[in-house]
Design a protein around this motif. Sequence first.
Motif, PDB file in Angstrom:
ATOM      1  N   THR A 159       0.664  -6.544   2.683  1.00 58.55           N
ATOM      2  CA  THR A 159       0.952  -7.974   2.530  1.00 58.55           C
ATOM      3  C   THR A 159       2.418  -8.295   2.815  1.00 58.55           C
ATOM      4  OG1 THR A 159       1.497  -7.692   0.206  1.00 58.55           O
ATOM      5  CG2 THR A 159      -0.810  -8.187   0.746  1.00 58.55           C
ATOM      6  N   GLY A 160       3.216  -7.250   2.901  1.00 59.70           N
ATOM      7  CA  GLY A 160       4.654  -7.455   3.042  1.00 59.70           C
ATOM      8  C   GLY A 160       5.343  -7.710   1.725  1.00 59.70           C
ATOM      9  N   GLY A 161       4.581  -7.646   0.626  1.00 56.22           N
ATOM     10  CA  GLY A 161       5.123  -7.998  -0.671  1.00 56.22           C
ATOM     11  C   GLY A 161       5.918  -6.922  -1.369  1.00 56.22           C
ATOM     12  N   TYR A 162       5.912  -5.718  -0.829  1.00 51.41           N
ATOM     13  CA  TYR A 162       6.678  -4.637  -1.432  1.00 51.41           C
ATOM     14  C   TYR A 162       7.231  -3.742  -0.347  1.00 51.41           C
ATOM     15  CZ  TYR A 162       7.916  -0.588  -4.257  1.00 51.41           C
ATOM     16  OH  TYR A 162       8.602   0.427  -4.858  1.00 51.41           O
ATOM     17  N   THR A 163       8.477  -3.350  -0.526  1.00 50.54           N
ATOM     18  CA  THR A 163       9.111  -2.432   0.411  1.00 50.54           C
ATOM     19  C   THR A 163       9.824  -1.322  -0.356  1.00 50.54           C
ATOM     20  OG1 THR A 163      11.139  -3.753   0.459  1.00 50.54           O
ATOM     21  CG2 THR A 163       9.493  -4.225   2.147  1.00 50.54           C
ATOM     22  N   ALA A 164      10.005  -0.208   0.298  1.00 48.04           N
ATOM     23  CA  ALA A 164      10.715   0.916  -0.304  1.00 48.04           C
ATOM     24  C   ALA A 164      11.550   1.603   0.771  1.00 48.04           C
ATOM     25  CB  ALA A 164       9.737   1.905  -0.926  1.00 48.04           C
ATOM     26  N   SER A 218      19.122   7.244   1.471  1.00 50.73           N
ATOM     27  CA  SER A 218      20.124   7.365   2.524  1.00 50.73           C
ATOM     28  C   SER A 218      20.262   6.109   3.374  1.00 50.73           C
ATOM     29  CB  SER A 218      19.791   8.554   3.432  1.00 50.73           C
ATOM     30  OG  SER A 218      18.495   8.416   3.984  1.00 50.73           O
ATOM     31  N   VAL A 219      19.281   5.204   3.313  1.00 46.66           N
ATOM     32  CA  VAL A 219      19.346   4.012   4.150  1.00 46.66           C
ATOM     33  C   VAL A 219      19.354   2.720   3.347  1.00 46.66           C
ATOM     34  CG1 VAL A 219      18.128   5.265   5.976  1.00 46.66           C
ATOM     35  CG2 VAL A 219      16.848   3.692   4.485  1.00 46.66           C
ATOM     36  N   LYS A 220      19.249   2.818   2.038  1.00 50.46           N
ATOM     37  CA  LYS A 220      19.231   1.608   1.205  1.00 50.46           C
ATOM     38  C   LYS A 220      20.482   0.784   1.434  1.00 50.46           C
ATOM     39  CE  LYS A 220      16.348   2.982  -2.712  1.00 50.46           C
ATOM     40  NZ  LYS A 220      16.346   3.443  -4.122  1.00 50.46           N
ATOM     41  N   GLY A 221      20.261  -0.504   1.568  1.00 48.67           N
ATOM     42  CA  GLY A 221      21.380  -1.411   1.767  1.00 48.67           C
ATOM     43  C   GLY A 221      21.812  -1.542   3.218  1.00 48.67           C
ATOM     44  N   ARG A 222      21.290  -0.676   4.079  1.00 45.33           N
ATOM     45  CA  ARG A 222      21.652  -0.732   5.496  1.00 45.33           C
ATOM     46  C   ARG A 222      20.454  -1.078   6.380  1.00 45.33           C
ATOM     47  NH1 ARG A 222      23.190   3.745   8.052  1.00 45.33           N
ATOM     48  NH2 ARG A 222      22.054   5.200   6.675  1.00 45.33           N
ATOM     49  N   PHE A 223      19.284  -0.599   6.008  1.00 49.38           N
ATOM     50  CA  PHE A 223      18.077  -0.829   6.802  1.00 49.38           C
ATOM     51  C   PHE A 223      17.172  -1.835   6.091  1.00 49.38           C
ATOM     52  CE2 PHE A 223      17.796   3.590   9.067  1.00 49.38           C
ATOM     53  CZ  PHE A 223      19.108   3.449   9.491  1.00 49.38           C
ATOM     54  N   SER A 239      -3.472  -5.938   9.244  1.00 47.91           N
ATOM     55  CA  SER A 239      -3.160  -6.408   7.895  1.00 47.91           C
ATOM     56  C   SER A 239      -3.873  -5.616   6.804  1.00 47.91           C
ATOM     57  CB  SER A 239      -3.495  -7.890   7.767  1.00 47.91           C
ATOM     58  OG  SER A 239      -4.862  -8.102   8.049  1.00 47.91           O
ATOM     59  N   ASN A 240      -4.745  -4.697   7.182  1.00 47.43           N
ATOM     60  CA  ASN A 240      -5.428  -3.851   6.197  1.00 47.43           C
ATOM     61  C   ASN A 240      -4.632  -2.616   5.806  1.00 47.43           C
ATOM     62  OD1 ASN A 240      -7.596  -5.567   6.191  1.00 47.43           O
ATOM     63  ND2 ASN A 240      -8.997  -4.189   7.261  1.00 47.43           N
ATOM     64  N   TYR A 241      -3.511  -2.392   6.477  1.00 49.17           N
ATOM     65  CA  TYR A 241      -2.774  -1.144   6.284  1.00 49.17           C
ATOM     66  C   TYR A 241      -1.316  -1.372   5.928  1.00 49.17           C
ATOM     67  CZ  TYR A 241      -6.753   1.051   8.596  1.00 49.17           C
ATOM     68  OH  TYR A 241      -8.007   1.488   8.923  1.00 49.17           O
ATOM     69  N   ASP A 242      -0.805  -0.431   5.141  1.00 50.47           N
ATOM     70  CA  ASP A 242       0.628  -0.359   4.943  1.00 50.47           C
ATOM     71  C   ASP A 242       1.245   0.253   6.196  1.00 50.47           C
ATOM     72  OD1 ASP A 242      -0.165   0.941   1.685  1.00 50.47           O
ATOM     73  OD2 ASP A 242       0.048  -1.151   2.292  1.00 50.47           O
ATOM     74  N   MET A 243       2.525  -0.007   6.380  1.00 52.89           N
ATOM     75  CA  MET A 243       3.232   0.516   7.550  1.00 52.89           C
ATOM     76  C   MET A 243       4.511   1.221   7.104  1.00 52.89           C
ATOM     77  SD  MET A 243       1.405  -0.231  10.212  1.00 52.89           S
ATOM     78  CE  MET A 243       2.601   0.283  11.457  1.00 52.89           C
ATOM     79  N   ALA A 244       4.903   2.220   7.865  1.00 52.13           N
ATOM     80  CA  ALA A 244       6.089   2.990   7.507  1.00 52.13           C
ATOM     81  C   ALA A 244       6.867   3.397   8.751  1.00 52.13           C
ATOM     82  CB  ALA A 244       5.691   4.240   6.727  1.00 52.13           C
ATOM     83  N   TRP A 245       8.120   3.659   8.523  1.00 52.74           N
ATOM     84  CA  TRP A 245       8.975   4.292   9.521  1.00 52.74           C
ATOM     85  C   TRP A 245       9.399   5.653   8.969  1.00 52.74           C
ATOM     86  CZ3 TRP A 245       9.759   2.669  14.381  1.00 52.74           C
ATOM     87  CH2 TRP A 245       9.504   1.322  14.670  1.00 52.74           C
ATOM     88  N   PHE A 246       9.258   6.653   9.808  1.00 45.79           N
ATOM     89  CA  PHE A 246       9.745   7.993   9.523  1.00 45.79           C
ATOM     90  C   PHE A 246      10.795   8.340  10.577  1.00 45.79           C
ATOM     91  CE2 PHE A 246       6.705   9.854   6.460  1.00 45.79           C
ATOM     92  CZ  PHE A 246       5.747   8.840   6.431  1.00 45.79           C
ATOM     93  N   ARG A 247      11.531   9.395  10.322  1.00 41.81           N
ATOM     94  CA  ARG A 247      12.446   9.896  11.339  1.00 41.81           C
ATOM     95  C   ARG A 247      12.505  11.407  11.281  1.00 41.81           C
ATOM     96  NH1 ARG A 247      18.309   7.703   9.056  1.00 41.81           N
ATOM     97  NH2 ARG A 247      18.481   9.138   7.270  1.00 41.81           N
ATOM     98  N   GLN A 248      12.813  11.979  12.430  1.00 45.72           N
ATOM     99  CA  GLN A 248      12.967  13.427  12.507  1.00 45.72           C
ATOM    100  C   GLN A 248      14.168  13.747  13.379  1.00 45.72           C
ATOM    101  OE1 GLN A 248       9.462  15.677  13.540  1.00 45.72           O
ATOM    102  NE2 GLN A 248      10.347  17.518  12.610  1.00 45.72           N
ATOM    103  N   ALA A 249      15.141  14.369  12.769  1.00 43.05           N
ATOM    104  CA  ALA A 249      16.334  14.785  13.490  1.00 43.05           C
ATOM    105  C   ALA A 249      16.135  16.209  13.994  1.00 43.05           C
ATOM    106  CB  ALA A 249      17.540  14.715  12.565  1.00 43.05           C
TER     107      ALA A 249
END
Length: 118
Positions: free
Chosen positions: A53-58, A62-67, A29-39
Amino acid sequence: VQLQASGGGAVQAGGSLRLSCVVSGSTFSNYDMAWFRQAPGKEREMVSYIYRTGGYTAYADSVKGRFTISRDNAKNAVYLQMNGLKFEDTAVYLCAQGVATAGRWLHWGQGTLVTVSS
């Protein structure tokens, strides 16, 4: 610190997958988390991140509205729900832990492969 990603697989275009990443060895809970991808043959790109905190996402455009990214601090886990998958979403997806505002991703998982067939 270990990050274990899972949930990848092969799916047809338009399908869905849910990726999971479980973290051990740190105070999750002390860290932000992210997903990356590499094609194949492409630069690694950030897909999404979520504040500690889960209070903000970005999301990448290319994936907005789908992921959708989410996290469960009680389970030390972050998730990526992927709907409406497209061929161009094919990549190895990696989870990372760090500080989003600093652009510093300190710890990385090994990745899980997502293959979307058209």
